[in-house]
Design a protein around this motif. Structure first.
Motif, mmCIF file in Angstrom:
data_model
loop_
_atom_site.group_PDB
_atom_site.id
_atom_site.type_symbol
_atom_site.label_atom_id
_atom_site.label_comp_id
_atom_site.label_asym_id
_atom_site.label_seq_id
_atom_site.Cartn_x
_atom_site.Cartn_y
_atom_site.Cartn_z
ATOM 1 N N VAL A 397 0.855 -0.931 -0.263
ATOM 2 C CA VAL A 397 -0.097 0.450 0.346
ATOM 3 C C VAL A 397 0.844 1.402 0.125
ATOM 4 C CG1 VAL A 397 -1.557 1.548 1.606
ATOM 5 C CG2 VAL A 397 -1.947 -1.038 0.836
ATOM 6 N N LEU A 398 1.841 1.163 1.165
ATOM 7 C CA LEU A 398 3.027 2.242 1.054
ATOM 8 C C LEU A 398 3.217 2.909 -0.240
ATOM 9 C CD1 LEU A 398 3.790 2.082 5.036
ATOM 10 C CD2 LEU A 398 1.699 3.797 3.403
ATOM 11 N N TYR A 399 3.427 1.452 -0.576
ATOM 12 C CA TYR A 399 4.434 1.874 -2.358
ATOM 13 C C TYR A 399 3.591 2.219 -2.948
ATOM 14 C CZ TYR A 399 7.685 0.097 -6.088
ATOM 15 O OH TYR A 399 8.244 0.435 -7.447
ATOM 16 N N GLN A 400 2.606 1.199 -2.885
ATOM 17 C CA GLN A 400 1.658 2.128 -4.391
ATOM 18 C C GLN A 400 1.181 3.691 -3.608
ATOM 19 O OE1 GLN A 400 0.477 0.517 -6.833
ATOM 20 N NE2 GLN A 400 -2.006 0.807 -6.725
ATOM 21 N N ARG A 401 1.388 4.138 -2.791
ATOM 22 C CA ARG A 401 0.538 5.180 -2.531
ATOM 23 C C ARG A 401 1.783 6.970 -2.905
ATOM 24 N NH1 ARG A 401 -2.596 8.791 0.635
ATOM 25 N NH2 ARG A 401 -1.364 10.665 1.764
ATOM 26 N N ASP A 402 2.902 6.258 -2.533
ATOM 27 C CA ASP A 402 4.654 6.809 -2.633
ATOM 28 C C ASP A 402 5.627 6.851 -4.096
ATOM 29 O OD1 ASP A 402 2.806 8.585 -0.932
ATOM 30 O OD2 ASP A 402 4.517 8.150 0.758
ATOM 31 N N GLN A 403 5.356 5.647 -4.348
ATOM 32 C CA GLN A 403 6.344 4.993 -4.909
ATOM 33 C C GLN A 403 7.552 4.970 -4.929
ATOM 34 O OE1 GLN A 403 5.744 3.626 -8.583
ATOM 35 N NE2 GLN A 403 3.687 3.383 -7.377
ATOM 36 N N CYS A 404 8.682 4.881 -3.360
ATOM 37 C CA CYS A 404 9.294 4.981 -2.564
ATOM 38 C C CYS A 404 9.137 3.846 -2.482
ATOM 39 C CB CYS A 404 9.125 5.525 -1.034
ATOM 40 S SG CYS A 404 10.897 5.642 -0.466
ATOM 41 N N ASP A 405 10.972 3.171 -2.398
ATOM 42 C CA ASP A 405 11.724 1.869 -2.464
ATOM 43 C C ASP A 405 11.902 1.445 -0.970
ATOM 44 O OD1 ASP A 405 13.982 3.177 -3.057
ATOM 45 O OD2 ASP A 405 14.107 2.224 -4.997
ATOM 46 N N ASP A 406 11.963 2.430 -0.338
ATOM 47 C CA ASP A 406 12.929 2.394 0.919
ATOM 48 C C ASP A 406 11.905 2.769 2.208
ATOM 49 O OD1 ASP A 406 14.737 2.445 3.146
ATOM 50 O OD2 ASP A 406 15.725 3.586 1.865
ATOM 51 N N ILE A 407 11.821 1.969 2.978
ATOM 52 C CA ILE A 407 10.153 2.463 3.292
ATOM 53 C C ILE A 407 10.621 1.568 5.243
ATOM 54 C CG2 ILE A 407 7.923 1.318 4.214
ATOM 55 C CD1 ILE A 407 7.230 1.325 0.695
ATOM 56 N N VAL A 408 10.296 2.679 5.935
ATOM 57 C CA VAL A 408 10.492 1.672 7.213
ATOM 58 C C VAL A 408 9.220 1.923 7.801
ATOM 59 C CG1 VAL A 408 11.583 2.554 9.674
ATOM 60 C CG2 VAL A 408 13.008 3.353 7.533
ATOM 61 N N ILE A 409 8.417 0.642 8.793
ATOM 62 C CA ILE A 409 7.562 0.488 9.319
ATOM 63 C C ILE A 409 8.142 0.405 10.990
ATOM 64 C CG2 ILE A 409 5.346 -0.920 9.703
ATOM 65 C CD1 ILE A 409 5.803 -1.178 6.773
ATOM 66 N N GLY A 410 7.223 0.787 12.187
ATOM 67 C CA GLY A 410 7.476 -0.338 13.444
ATOM 68 C C GLY A 410 6.337 -0.346 13.347
ATOM 69 N N THR A 411 7.169 -1.773 13.923
ATOM 70 C CA THR A 411 5.817 -2.783 14.894
ATOM 71 C C THR A 411 5.838 -3.131 16.149
ATOM 72 O OG1 THR A 411 4.065 -4.557 14.369
ATOM 73 C CG2 THR A 411 7.034 -4.836 13.887
ATOM 74 N N THR A 412 4.886 -3.597 17.060
ATOM 75 C CA THR A 412 5.178 -3.670 18.278
ATOM 76 C C THR A 412 5.003 -5.131 18.830
ATOM 77 O OG1 THR A 412 2.471 -4.000 18.606
ATOM 78 C CG2 THR A 412 3.022 -1.504 19.592
ATOM 79 N N PHE A 413 6.251 -5.696 19.630
ATOM 80 C CA PHE A 413 6.249 -7.007 19.832
ATOM 81 C C PHE A 413 6.859 -6.998 21.212
ATOM 82 C CE2 PHE A 413 10.212 -10.011 21.346
ATOM 83 C CZ PHE A 413 9.384 -11.360 20.060
ATOM 84 N N SER A 414 5.647 -8.120 22.488
ATOM 85 C CA SER A 414 6.529 -8.488 23.352
ATOM 86 C C SER A 414 6.300 -9.713 24.186
ATOM 87 C CB SER A 414 4.296 -8.027 23.940
ATOM 88 O OG SER A 414 4.574 -8.734 24.976
ATOM 89 N N TYR A 415 7.276 -10.402 24.567
ATOM 90 C CA TYR A 415 7.714 -11.357 24.962
ATOM 91 C C TYR A 415 8.440 -10.929 26.496
ATOM 92 C CZ TYR A 415 10.798 -15.445 25.055
ATOM 93 O OH TYR A 415 10.875 -16.671 25.693
ATOM 94 N N ARG A 416 7.455 -11.320 26.948
ATOM 95 C CA ARG A 416 8.242 -11.818 28.767
ATOM 96 C C ARG A 416 9.083 -12.852 28.536
ATOM 97 N NH1 ARG A 416 3.457 -8.529 32.630
ATOM 98 N NH2 ARG A 416 3.170 -7.243 30.571
ATOM 99 N N GLU A 417 10.030 -12.244 29.184
ATOM 100 C CA GLU A 417 11.039 -13.567 29.060
ATOM 101 C C GLU A 417 11.750 -14.167 29.801
ATOM 102 O OE1 GLU A 417 14.032 -9.772 28.175
ATOM 103 O OE2 GLU A 417 11.815 -10.012 28.743
ATOM 104 N N HIS A 418 10.894 -14.155 31.297
ATOM 105 C CA HIS A 418 11.309 -14.891 32.078
ATOM 106 C C HIS A 418 9.676 -15.060 32.773
ATOM 107 C CE1 HIS A 418 12.448 -15.594 37.077
ATOM 108 N NE2 HIS A 418 13.770 -15.600 35.868
#
Length: 587
Positions: A397-418
């Motif tokens: 979707v972002l590539y289609q909108r801006d024709q930008c080939d370098d894209i940064v996206i944040g995403t959440t990650f949760s892991y309670r390792e103990h």
């Protein structure tokens, strides 16, 4: 857990090795929903067995729980086969010999384990998590430092105000509810922690339980009709989320107001600063609130087990995990990330960034059952998670909108390792910053695998304090160093919070649609809904109304659904072909 541990305790060394093998195999079978994995090569990579990166993280969590050990999230990435993982567990937690029957000295598996041991500096054996003295300066966790850094840069901002709204139906006593909330405050130090500066460094300052009280405000809406009550709730949320920043040094970072709509219908509106909670914490808080309120309303003692550790103990412990070698490996990831050049310009917006209010609107969406099935099946076929497939659709979707080939996206990650972290309230969810470089002739198959690898690498490098990365990065002079590299956030929602039924009370979390201010320009939330006859994906786009027109977001939502529809076609379609097809359908 008790069964595996009892059998291990009563076994000889060789039997212990076989039991570890059976435990790992059983969990792999469960995660892959496979009835028979007995014929599989135990030296095959987990990815070759069809296990995606998030399933590998979940395997680490399951083994931690069942074997009473504490494995970092990335353990399975680095000991990436059943045999290598079994031998890692045997060596590092049970100090067992490695017989030839399961790949002993000189075997290919043994060499694989030795090689992994040399390279896996980011996944050490987790040290004991124990209470620490409160007579010392208590550091912030890495997640807390990021939130503190943002708030210190913009002290009047409300980006990190987190809402939590509960509907209470039944005989509600405001006095008992007040006692319940204060009992939670006493139970969890994180809820009564402030963050003053000491020697120019933020520290955790835990307010003594006897000096900590949450003031529960009360509003009576019984004379208002339904429409007016909804408007009042929206106004209350806006006030909590948009107009009341928290002072991290002096405030209690939790507010609450009880609003009565009818004789047995109440809404508890709460807001927190993100530096003290994450979404799992809010689920836990709701569960404990139900338990404590029920006990207090009967005049009974609650039956919640004593907390063995608190968040401050975790923050101290976290720093012991990142030795110099581990940090070096994680910085190497960021050096490679930044070597690709400056992060791209933010997403193209409809309005200029001249009068930024950060106020938001929300657009709900629902994928058809057919498109949802196409997404799920392709994920299984490519051994990737639904998260990866959602990210792939958003990238297109972002590539289609801006024709930008370098894209940064944040995403959440949760892991309670103990294991001890499962019952603790605190900020434990991190944000992974994912950078993708697309090519028009890249196939869908190649794009999916790129997304999977980028997610896996980001999980491994997740615990580098972000402000340290920002300090080493030559940010433009007009841009504050606290600004993250991403302007678009993708998150996969957990299952809806549970509804709790007590003897005379129902406690139900409510969806909040208004009042948000957000730091990113755009957030896409996605979750899988199994509550209907035809499971499907749904969620919403939350966007800044000072930057986007609603019709632009509606177009992006339509394109997202169309790209997902293409997941049911050929994997050899190029990005150029996919975007051309979707553009024609939107015309």
């Amino acid at each position: 857990t008790d069964l595996w541990l009892q059998r291990l305790d009563n076994a000889n060394p060789f039997e212990k090795l076989l039991l570890l093998h059976q435990c790992v195999l059983a969990n792999v079978r469960q995660l892959l929903r496979a009835n028979d994995l007995a014929q599989l090569d135990i030296t095959s990579q987990f990815s070759q067995l069809g296990m995606d990166s998030l399933q590998q993280v979940e395997l680490s969590r399951l083994l931690s729980e069942q074997l009473a050990v504490d494995l970092p999230a990335t353990t399975v990435f680095e000991y990436a086969s059943i045999s290598a993982l079994v031998q890692y567990l045997a060596r590092h937690y049970w100090q067992l010999p490695l017989p030839d029957t399961l790949g002993g000295k000189g075997s290919a598996t043994e060499r694989m384990v030795e090689s992994s041991t040399d390279q896996a500096v980011s996944s050490p054996v987790v040290t004991a998590l124990q209470p620490v003295s409160r007579e010392q300066d208590l550091p912030l966790s890495f997640v807390q430092r990021r939130y503190w850094f943002h708030q210190a840069t913009e002290p009047t901002a409300c980006f990190h105000n987190v809402p939590w709204v509960l509907q209470l139906q039944g005989n509600v006593s405001p006095d008992i509810l007040q006692e319940t909330l204060n009992a939670l405050l006493v139970r969890h130090e994180s809820l009564r922690t402030q963050f003053p500066l000491k020697n120019d460094e933020p520290v955790q300052d835990i307010i003594p339980a006897q000096h900590s009280t949450l003031a529960l405000a009360y509003q009576d809406w019984r004379d208002l009709d339904h429409t007016a009550q909804q408007q009042q709730l929206a106004a209350e949320l806006r006030q909590h989320l948009s107009h009341q920043p928290f002072d991290l040094q002096h405030d209690l970072l939790w507010r609450a107001v009880l609003c009565q709509r009818a004789a047995q219908d109440f809404v508890l509106v709460m807001s927190f600063h993100h530096i003290i909670v994450d979404i799992q914490s809010l689920f836990l808080l709701t569960k404990e609130l139900a338990t404590l309120y029920t006990a207090m309303s009967k005049g009974e003692d609650h039956c919640l087990p004593e907390l063995p550790i608190q968040y401050a103990d975790y923050a101290v412990w976290q720093r012991t995990l990142l030795n110099d070698a581990a940090l070096t490996q994680r910085y190497a990831y960021w050096q490679q990330w930044l070597a690709k050049g400056e992060p791209p310009e933010p997403i193209h917006t409809d309005y200029p960034r001249t009068h930024e209010t950060y106020q938001t609107q929300r657009l709900d969406y629902r994928l058809s059952a057919m498109n949802s099935e196409a997404l799920t099946q392709l994920a299984k076929q490519q051994a990737v998670s639904n998260l990866v497939m959602g990210l792939t659709g958003l990238l297109l979707v972002l590539y289609q909108r801006d024709q930008c080939d370098d894209i940064v996206i944040g995403t959440t990650f949760s892991y309670r390792e103990h294991r001890q972290l499962e019952s603790m309230i605190g900020a434990l969810t991190t944000v992974l910053q994912l950078r993708f470089q697309l090519q028009a002739q890249q196939t869908l198959r190649e794009l999916i695998q790129q997304v999977e690898q980028v997610v896996k690498q980001a999980i491994i490098a997740q615990n580098v304090p972000f402000q340290q990365v920002a300090e080493h990065y030559p940010m433009p002079t007009q841009q504050a160093p606290s600004v993250p590299f991403f302007r678009v956030l993708f998150t996969s929602l957990p299952d809806s919070a549970e509804t709790y039924h007590t003897d005379d009370l129902i406690i139900r979390p409510l969806d909040q649609q208004t009042g948000f201010v957000i730091r990113p320009d755009l957030v896409l939330w996605m979750k899988e809904n199994h509550s209907t006859a035809q499971p499907h994906f749904q969620g919403f786009w939350r966007y800044r109304e000072d930057l986007f027109k609603q019709e632009s977001i509606a177009t992006m939502a339509d394109q997202f659904a169309l790209f997902v529809e293409q997941f049911g076609g050929s994997l050899d379609q190029s990005i150029a072909q996919l975007t051309t097809t979707v553009a024609a359908q939107c015309a």
